[in-house]
Design a protein around this motif. Structure first.
Motif: not given
Ligand SMILES: [Zn+2]
Lengths: 196, 56
Positions: B13, B15-16, B31, B33-34
């Protein structure tokens, strides 16, 4: 004797067949990282995004199963990651990109040893070219101490290694990734994203 | 040529920086997490935060 050296001047006998020099299309920036500490790596990614814009691919951190001199500099347990960037870059800028990533390596080094190794390359429809500061027989000098290494050539539907290509650039997963990025590059050269 | 499963499995990902996984139809990478879905369009995963769709 005593005559000044006169360089031979080659004149094209048929001016009409001369091709007009033209800049190649912009390329996709693909950067590979080696690191031990993921925190340092995340900081390197952040700094590179500040310069080159947002990533459009990032591979999961994987093991680096090759022994190189990076083991001596960074210690064992090296991992690697590959990133690509959305904004296309002019092919002439490869040395500038390498100098910028070298500067980031230096900023993130500790006690004179590198914590992250950053290898930028350019993906065009025709080839994948890495930038390097090390001279070698097959490398072409660009400028500012930076050479171009023709690492993969696109032939018969895939990027293909050359006799000098490093083992980690021969891996099928990496070559597959470049194939996907090439398809995306072609969309971007027409000014769009896939499916838009 | 469809995108290979091996390639989808090595993506992260943006982003994370954590793992993503393909959805059941192989139309997006998720993802957890996000809570974002990155679409796969024309066999090309679009790993851009701005283009990702939030999961319901
Ligand atoms: Zn993520």
């Amino acid at each position: 004797m005593g005559q000044a050296f006169q360089p031979a001047v080659w004149v094209c006998p048929e001016k009409s067949i001369m091709s007009r020099p033209k800049e190649p299309l912009p390329a996709k920036l693909v950067i590979r990282f080696l690191f031990r500490d993921f925190g340092v790596q995340v900081e390197a990614l952040r700094r590179i995004e500040k310069i080159f814009g947002q990533m459009d691919y990032l591979s999961a951190p994987g093991s680096f199963p090759y022994t190189t001199y990076y083991d001596r500099e960074m210690g064992g347990g090296i991992r690697r990651q590959t990133a690509a960037y959305l904004d296309l870059v002019g092919q002439v800028t490869l040395p500038d990109i390498k100098l910028r990533t070298n500067a980031i390596e230096e900023q993130l080094s500790q006690a004179g040893s590198r914590q992250v190794n950053i290898d930028p390359g350019m993906l065009s429809e025709e080839r994948f070219v890495l930038a390097t500061g090390k001279n070698f027989t097959h490398r072409i000098y660009l400028r500012d101490g930076i050479f171009a290494d023709l690492t993969l050539m696109y032939q018969k539907g895939a990027y293909r290694p050359l006799p000098w290509t490093y083992p980690d650039y021969r891996e099928p997963e990496f070559i597959d990734l470049l194939g996907v990025l090439r398809k995306k590059l072609r969309f971007q050269q027409d000014g769009k994203l896939p499916g838009r | 040529m469809a995108i290979s499963k091996e390639l989808l499995e090595i993506l992260a990902c943006p982003k994370c920086k954590g793992p993503v996984e393909p959805d059941e139809n192989m139309t997006a990478l998720i993802c957890r997490q996000c809570r974002l879905a990155y679409e796969i369009r024309e066999d090309i995963p679009i790993m851009l935060i701005d283009e990702a769709k939030p999961l319901d």
